[in-house]
Scaffold this motif. Structure first.
Motif, PDB file in Angstrom:
ATOM      1  N   LYS A  11       9.762 -12.927 -15.196  1.00 43.43           N
ATOM      2  CA  LYS A  11      10.763 -11.889 -15.458  1.00 43.43           C
ATOM      3  C   LYS A  11      10.203 -10.782 -16.347  1.00 43.43           C
ATOM      4  O   LYS A  11      10.492  -9.604 -16.126  1.00 43.43           O
ATOM      5  N   LEU A  12       9.386 -11.150 -17.338  1.00 49.24           N
ATOM      6  CA  LEU A  12       8.749 -10.123 -18.173  1.00 49.24           C
ATOM      7  C   LEU A  12       7.781  -9.278 -17.346  1.00 49.24           C
ATOM      8  O   LEU A  12       7.720  -8.047 -17.506  1.00 49.24           O
ATOM      9  N   GLY A  56       8.116  -5.349 -16.642  1.00 46.67           N
ATOM     10  CA  GLY A  56       6.995  -4.451 -16.925  1.00 46.67           C
ATOM     11  C   GLY A  56       6.629  -3.610 -15.717  1.00 46.67           C
ATOM     12  O   GLY A  56       6.351  -2.412 -15.842  1.00 46.67           O
ATOM     13  N   MET A  57       6.633  -4.234 -14.535  1.00 52.57           N
ATOM     14  CA  MET A  57       6.327  -3.473 -13.312  1.00 52.57           C
ATOM     15  C   MET A  57       7.395  -2.420 -13.039  1.00 52.57           C
ATOM     16  O   MET A  57       7.077  -1.300 -12.630  1.00 52.57           O
ATOM     17  N   ALA A  58       8.667  -2.771 -13.284  1.00 54.84           N
ATOM     18  CA  ALA A  58       9.743  -1.802 -13.079  1.00 54.84           C
ATOM     19  C   ALA A  58       9.584  -0.615 -14.031  1.00 54.84           C
ATOM     20  O   ALA A  58       9.744   0.540 -13.625  1.00 54.84           O
ATOM     21  N   LEU A  59       9.254  -0.905 -15.275  1.00 55.74           N
ATOM     22  CA  LEU A  59       9.046   0.162 -16.255  1.00 55.74           C
ATOM     23  C   LEU A  59       7.848   1.027 -15.885  1.00 55.74           C
ATOM     24  O   LEU A  59       7.924   2.270 -15.929  1.00 55.74           O
ATOM     25  N   LEU A 106       8.808   3.323 -13.096  1.00 58.57           N
ATOM     26  CA  LEU A 106       9.597   4.468 -13.557  1.00 58.57           C
ATOM     27  C   LEU A 106       8.702   5.530 -14.195  1.00 58.57           C
ATOM     28  O   LEU A 106       8.859   6.721 -13.921  1.00 58.57           O
ATOM     29  N   VAL A 107       7.777   5.080 -15.029  1.00 56.80           N
ATOM     30  CA  VAL A 107       6.862   6.024 -15.683  1.00 56.80           C
ATOM     31  C   VAL A 107       6.003   6.727 -14.633  1.00 56.80           C
ATOM     32  O   VAL A 107       5.799   7.949 -14.696  1.00 56.80           O
ATOM     33  N   LEU A 108       5.519   5.981 -13.662  1.00 55.33           N
ATOM     34  CA  LEU A 108       4.659   6.565 -12.629  1.00 55.33           C
ATOM     35  C   LEU A 108       5.443   7.518 -11.729  1.00 55.33           C
ATOM     36  O   LEU A 108       5.067   8.682 -11.570  1.00 55.33           O
ATOM     37  N   CYS A 167       9.826  -0.692  -3.067  1.00 61.86           N
ATOM     38  CA  CYS A 167       9.114  -1.356  -4.169  1.00 61.86           C
ATOM     39  C   CYS A 167      10.100  -1.972  -5.158  1.00 61.86           C
ATOM     40  O   CYS A 167       9.905  -3.102  -5.622  1.00 61.86           O
ATOM     41  N   TYR A 168      11.168  -1.258  -5.463  1.00 67.05           N
ATOM     42  CA  TYR A 168      12.176  -1.809  -6.366  1.00 67.05           C
ATOM     43  C   TYR A 168      12.986  -2.913  -5.683  1.00 67.05           C
ATOM     44  O   TYR A 168      13.465  -3.834  -6.354  1.00 67.05           O
ATOM     45  N   GLY A 169      13.106  -2.860  -4.363  1.00 67.71           N
ATOM     46  CA  GLY A 169      13.707  -3.975  -3.638  1.00 67.71           C
ATOM     47  C   GLY A 169      12.880  -5.244  -3.788  1.00 67.71           C
ATOM     48  O   GLY A 169      13.406  -6.337  -3.986  1.00 67.71           O
ATOM     49  N   VAL A 170      11.559  -5.095  -3.724  1.00 71.85           N
ATOM     50  CA  VAL A 170      10.651  -6.231  -3.918  1.00 71.85           C
ATOM     51  C   VAL A 170      10.839  -6.810  -5.320  1.00 71.85           C
ATOM     52  O   VAL A 170      10.884  -8.035  -5.501  1.00 71.85           O
ATOM     53  N   LEU A 171      10.957  -5.946  -6.327  1.00 68.98           N
ATOM     54  CA  LEU A 171      11.165  -6.420  -7.693  1.00 68.98           C
ATOM     55  C   LEU A 171      12.493  -7.169  -7.817  1.00 68.98           C
ATOM     56  O   LEU A 171      12.582  -8.187  -8.528  1.00 68.98           O
ATOM     57  N   PHE A 172      13.517  -6.706  -7.128  1.00 69.49           N
ATOM     58  CA  PHE A 172      14.816  -7.391  -7.129  1.00 69.49           C
ATOM     59  C   PHE A 172      14.672  -8.810  -6.577  1.00 69.49           C
ATOM     60  O   PHE A 172      15.151  -9.776  -7.187  1.00 69.49           O
ATOM     61  N   TYR A 173      13.999  -8.938  -5.445  1.00 68.66           N
ATOM     62  CA  TYR A 173      13.815 -10.267  -4.866  1.00 68.66           C
ATOM     63  C   TYR A 173      12.900 -11.131  -5.728  1.00 68.66           C
ATOM     64  O   TYR A 173      13.088 -12.350  -5.818  1.00 68.66           O
ATOM     65  N   GLY A 174      11.926 -10.531  -6.370  1.00 65.63           N
ATOM     66  CA  GLY A 174      11.082 -11.264  -7.298  1.00 65.63           C
ATOM     67  C   GLY A 174      11.887 -11.821  -8.466  1.00 65.63           C
ATOM     68  O   GLY A 174      11.665 -12.951  -8.914  1.00 65.63           O
TER      69      GLY A 174
END
Length: 157
Positions: free
Chosen positions: A9-10, A14-17, A20-22, A59-66
């Motif tokens: 989860k961390l 971190g990947m989501a953040l 966003l920055v990128l 990409c954010y969909g992948v993070l949701f499923y992760g």
């Protein structure tokens, strides 16, 4: 399993953040500097920015499923049908993003809004997308088989 879930989860946070920055910091700033340095290419700013922002959605969909997978791991349910379905969804999103990226890249190139070197370089991103899809699909099948074996074992006790 709790420690693994927290680590996942961390990492996902971190990947989501970083995304966003990128996507909403570094890319627009770089694009603005390119537009200032090369005003003859200013008409490419918004099409490219919209194209790149669109690639962020899967990409954010992948993070949701992760995140969902991490939640199942936290509950001690790592090998489950839910995780297999989540990994299958990750594979589909990776394919969707790869197709979107390839088609968008080709369209921008055909509209003379891209350089051949950039188009070829971005096709390497498509290769990464195919690899992610293949790995996620393979993991999905392995997790589904492990879940089936676990369920079968639970029934024999």
């Amino acid at each position: 399993m709790k420690k693994l879930s927290v680590t996942l989860k961390l990492s996902i946070g971190g990947m989501a953040l970083c995304g966003l920055v990128l996507y909403f910091g570094a890319i627009p700033i770089f694009a603005l500097s390119m537009r200032s340095a090369y005003p003859e290419f200013a008409n490419r700013f918004w099409p490219w920015l919209a194209f790149l922002w669109g690639s962020a959605l899967p990409c954010y969909g992948v993070l949701f499923y992760g995140w969902r997978v991490a939640g199942e791991i936290e509950r001690g349910n790592a090998f489950s049908g839910e995780n297999a379905a989540s990994l299958r969804a990750v594979a589909r999103l990776a394919v969707l993003d790869t197709v979107y990226f390839a088609l968008g890249n080709i369209i921008l190139f055909l509209l003379s809004m891209s350089h051949p070197g950039i188009a070829l370089g971005l096709m390497a991103v498509c290769v990464v997308g195919v690899i992610v899809a293949a790995v996620a699909d393979t993991l999905s099948k392995l997790v589904a088989e492990a879940a089936r074996l676990r369920e079968e074992q639970d029934l024999t006790i």
